[in-house]
Enzyme design. Structure first.
Site, PDB file in Angstrom:
ATOM      1  N   GLU A 150       0.822  -1.217   0.000  1.00 22.88           N
ATOM      2  CA  GLU A 150       0.000   0.000   0.000  1.00 22.88           C
ATOM      3  C   GLU A 150       0.855   1.266   0.000  1.00 22.88           C
ATOM      4  O   GLU A 150       0.831   2.062   0.942  1.00 22.88           O
ATOM      5  CB  GLU A 150      -0.961   0.004   1.189  1.00 22.88           C
ATOM      6  CG  GLU A 150      -2.011  -1.084   1.101  1.00 22.88           C
ATOM      7  CD  GLU A 150      -3.137  -0.910   2.115  1.00 22.88           C
ATOM      8  OE1 GLU A 150      -2.893  -0.309   3.170  1.00 22.88           O
ATOM      9  OE2 GLU A 150      -4.254  -1.379   1.840  1.00 22.88           O
ATOM     10  N   GLU A 308      -6.760  -7.815  -0.820  1.00 22.20           N
ATOM     11  CA  GLU A 308      -7.179  -7.834   0.589  1.00 22.20           C
ATOM     12  C   GLU A 308      -8.630  -7.389   0.699  1.00 22.20           C
ATOM     13  O   GLU A 308      -9.083  -6.516  -0.030  1.00 22.20           O
ATOM     14  CB  GLU A 308      -6.360  -6.839   1.433  1.00 22.20           C
ATOM     15  CG  GLU A 308      -4.902  -7.138   1.584  1.00 22.20           C
ATOM     16  CD  GLU A 308      -4.219  -6.094   2.484  1.00 22.20           C
ATOM     17  OE1 GLU A 308      -4.908  -5.442   3.297  1.00 22.20           O
ATOM     18  OE2 GLU A 308      -2.998  -5.919   2.348  1.00 22.20           O
TER      19      GLU A 308
HETATM   20  C1  GLA Z   1      -4.169  -2.745   4.721  1.00 22.45           C
HETATM   21  C2  GLA Z   1      -2.815  -3.360   4.863  1.00 22.45           C
HETATM   22  C3  GLA Z   1      -2.767  -4.527   5.783  1.00 22.45           C
HETATM   23  C4  GLA Z   1      -3.650  -4.322   6.981  1.00 22.45           C
HETATM   24  C5  GLA Z   1      -5.035  -4.001   6.541  1.00 22.45           C
HETATM   25  C6  GLA Z   1      -5.991  -3.827   7.678  1.00 22.45           C
HETATM   26  O1  GLA Z   1      -4.862  -3.096   3.624  1.00 22.45           O
HETATM   27  O2  GLA Z   1      -2.232  -3.681   3.638  1.00 22.45           O
HETATM   28  O3  GLA Z   1      -1.440  -4.713   6.168  1.00 22.45           O
HETATM   29  O4  GLA Z   1      -3.140  -3.273   7.732  1.00 22.45           O
HETATM   30  O5  GLA Z   1      -5.007  -2.800   5.811  1.00 22.45           O
HETATM   31  O6  GLA Z   1      -7.261  -3.421   7.233  1.00 22.45           O
END
Ligand code: GLA
Ligand code: ZN
Length: 679
Positions: A150, A308
């Site tokens: 991210e 995710e």
């Molecule tokens: C993001 C991150 C993860 C985690 C999630 C929690 O997407 O990439 O490492 O922190 O959020 O929602």
């Protein structure tokens, strides 16, 4: 190179066995089997483990983790581990820590904590990626590389200042060109030496925060530079990976509509797109659909990975609502309906400590399999098994495009005037909502995209006109298509300087209107608008922004009913070539936006099968072999009955579907119908 090869929708998620003793891994894999989890993302935050000191690399633990996943027959999406830097690195080289917008040099902590311009960070992050790739590239279980995590977090340090000046030299070549682009005669800003240029921050051009700047041109360039600086970090790592892994696809997890990074500038450098879906609430169905389409649009419509999503709750918000029973399944299928070829969770087992210990997971702290969430995950896993390869590689046959432009987003959000209340994202989402409600398949594309395949192109709030986009929009209308744009479009060039012509600038001929004046009011002020086209009539409200339109060749479709401009046009349509240019000059309410969008879609017979059933989503994907898959997603918490729109086979139940027959859809129902081949 495109997506990892697969024989079904990949299913699994982020997995952090390094947080647990090995007996727990045993249990994990037993549960993964039960849930048909076939894919694990490993090592996202392992830098401090894999490199405990500058000259020490230690892969003992990661080896065991990878060995185990491989022995258990899982696909591995292997991270380089650079999503957060380790404490020793920050201590040894304070330059790797970011300096924030207020000018504070950070010390070690959190994540997204690295300065993208730091030579030390760049060297060591690439070196780690190089070593990870060299070590694991040959492993058959590894199907994709996951770089960083991210990307985000702007830096305003001296190193970034120097890199910014270098970036500007490349962009402008001379200070004269830069001074012209930035309009520096305003407020005594003429630069006479590159060294005088500062990053725009709270200490320099900004007041009240990142959106309030004296020089939007400088701020825009810094946003572009920062996006490119982080992209350079991604590219450093990708190049290092490529030294030993020429063929495995490389990605990084995007965040959908994330303002700080122009994902269109990044897209060519990713082998496939992936993103993390954490909707703000449980009424975000349309917004999620939009974001999936935006992410799919990054790679010309190729499928993407849902990298995710939480199976149940997030933890980072003030209030973290639970996904209602059935939503995990519905939203996962929604991703697939819009082009996902993998559905992955964050996370497979819940962390025991730190800030995400209450974040949802497939396996909770008690390690049980008889929880509702685990059951829903396992049922979904079984469905993806049943579906097999039916959707893989399938594309969305869209005849409608919605333009999305980070530059316009930035330029409008940082603009002083006409109104801080008009937000780019909200405008675009309003027009998207109208398309979504109408049930039309669409692509969300960059302004540089090839528009020649679309019948309808919507370009809401296209504030900045770059390159030849105006000509390409005109070409859509000329050959019979419809182009729609709105207030605050066609205002500035790529340096954020106003066009020295009538508004809407280069879009003027296509729209057949001229805008001399505009009015902005608070949300309490309503100007009613009467809309009329053929037999369709409606009175709606408009708010926030009211442009005063002088038609040059356009016909009037809607008029203001109040204020000194009562009776003047608020919506127009211009015959242009064999098609039309629609201009919406007022901040119409959603009913008004939908009315206009439906008039546009009707002309091209593009309304979906259930345009009047709220929150019943339809989406189509067409497989490489021509199979048409129709997705039907009931986002309502109540059952709904509709007539089937195609003959085919329900791939999840094996039932025959006949066009015209009643379909009873349960609350949150999902149908995947493979249409019978026609003729
Ligand atoms: C993001 C991150 C993860 C985690 C999630 C929690 O997407 O990439 O490492 O922190 O959020 O929602
Ligand atoms: Zn920096």
């Amino acid at each position: 190179m495109s997506l990892p090869t697969a024989s079904k929708v990949l299913f699994g998620g982020d997995y952090n066995p390094e947080q647990w003793p090995e007996q727990v891994w045993e249990e994990d894999y037993r549960l993964f089997d039960a849930a048909r989890i076939d894919t694990v993302t490993l090592g996202v935050f392992d830098w401090a483990l894999t490199q405990p000191a500058e000259n020490v690399y230690d892969f003992t633990l990661l080896d065991r983790i990878v060995d185990r996943a491989e022995a258990e027959g899982r696909n591995i999406c292997l991270a380089t581990g650079t999503g957060a830097h380790p404490p020793w690195l920050a201590r040894a080289y304070p330059q790797v820590c970011r300096t924030d917008f207020e000018g504070r040099r950070h010390r070690f902590g959190q994540r997204h904590n690295s300065c993208p311009s730091s030579p030390v960070f760049r060297r060591l992050s690439a070196e780690l990626a190089r070593r990870v790739a060299r070590r694991y590239a040959g492993r058959p279980a590894v199907v994709a590389w996951h770089v960083g995590n991210e990307y985000g977090g702007a830096c305003y340090c001296e190193l970034c200042g120097t890199a910014f000046r270098g970036w500007l030299r490349d962009r402008y070549g001379s200070l004269a060109a830069l001074n012209t682009a930035w309009y520096t005669t305003f407020w005594a800003h003429t630069f006479t030496d590159w060294g005088e240029i500062e990053p725009p921050s709270a200490l320099t051009e900004h007041w009240r925060g990142p959106d309030h700047t004296a020089f939007p041109g400088i701020t825009l360039d810094y946003l572009r530079f920062m996006s490119d600086a982080m992209l350079a970090n991604f590219r450093d790592e990708k190049a290092a990976i490529r030294e030993s892994s020429p063929d495995l696809p490389v990605t990084t997890n995007f965040m959908g509509m994330y303002r700080p990074i122009d994902y269109h500038r990044w897209a060519p450098h990713l082998d496939f797109a992936s993103w993390d879906n954490y909707p703000p609430d449980d009424t975000s169905q349309a917004r999620m659909a939009f974001t999936h389409d935006l992410m799919r649009g990054l790679k010309d419509g190729a499928p993407f990975w849902l990298m995710e999503q939480t199976p149940s709750v997030t933890a980072c918000r003030d209030v973290n609502p639970l996904k209602r029973p059935g939503l995990l399944r519905l939203w996962s299928w929604q991703a697939v309906a819009h082009g996902a070829d993998a559905v992955l969770f964050f996370q497979l087992r819940a962390s025991r400590g730190a800030s995400e210990k209450y974040h949802g997971a497939v396996i909770g702290h008690a390690g049980r399999q008889d929880t509702r969430v685990f059951r829903e995950v396992a049922e979904l896993g079984a469905e993806f098994d049943r579906l097999g390869d039916a959707v893989l590689g399938a594309r969305t046959p869209a005849r409608v495009a919605l333009l999305f432009d980070w530059d316009s987003w930035w330029a409008l959000d940082i603009s002083d005037g006409p109104s801080r209340l008009v937000r780019y994202q909200q405008v675009v989402l309003g027009y998207h909502r109208a398309l979504w409600d109408a049930g039309v398949d669409l692509d969300v594309v960059a302004v540089t995209a090839d528009l020649s395949g679309y019948d309808v192109v919507l370009a809401p709030a296209l504030h900045m006109i770059k390159g030849d986009v105006a000509e390409r929009l005109a070409a859509v209308a000329r050959r019979g298509g419809s182009v729609l744009t709105t207030f605050l479009s066609g205002r500035v060039d790529e340096n954020d300087n106003a066009f020295l012509t009538d508004v809407p600038g280069p879009l003027g001929p296509l729209m057949g209107v001229r805008i001399d004046e505009w009015d902005a009011r608070g949300p309490e002020v309503v100007n009613p608008v009467r809309l009329r086209s053929g037999d369709h009539r409606l009175e709606v409200e408009s708010r926030l922004i009211f442009e005063l339109v002088i038609p040059t060749s356009a016909e009037v479709i809607g008029s203001y009913l109040a204020d000194f401009y009562a009776g003047t046009p608020a919506v127009t349509r211009n015959a242009f070539g064999a098609g039309h240019g629609w201009y919406v000059a007022a901040g119409l309410d959603q009913a008004g936006v939908s009315w206009v969008v439906r008039r546009v879609l009707e002309r091209h017979q593009l309304l979906g099968p259930y345009p009047d059933v709220p929150d019943l989503e339809t989406a189509v994907r067409v497989g490489p072999d021509g199979d048409r898959l129709h997705f039907l997603l009931n986002h309502r918490d109540e059952a709904v009955e509709v007539a089937a729109s195609v003959d085919g086979l329900d791939l999840l139940t094996g039932d025959r579907i006949e066009a015209g027959r009643r379909l009873c859809l349960d609350p949150y129902a999902v149908l995947v119908i493979r249409a019978d081949p026609t003729g």
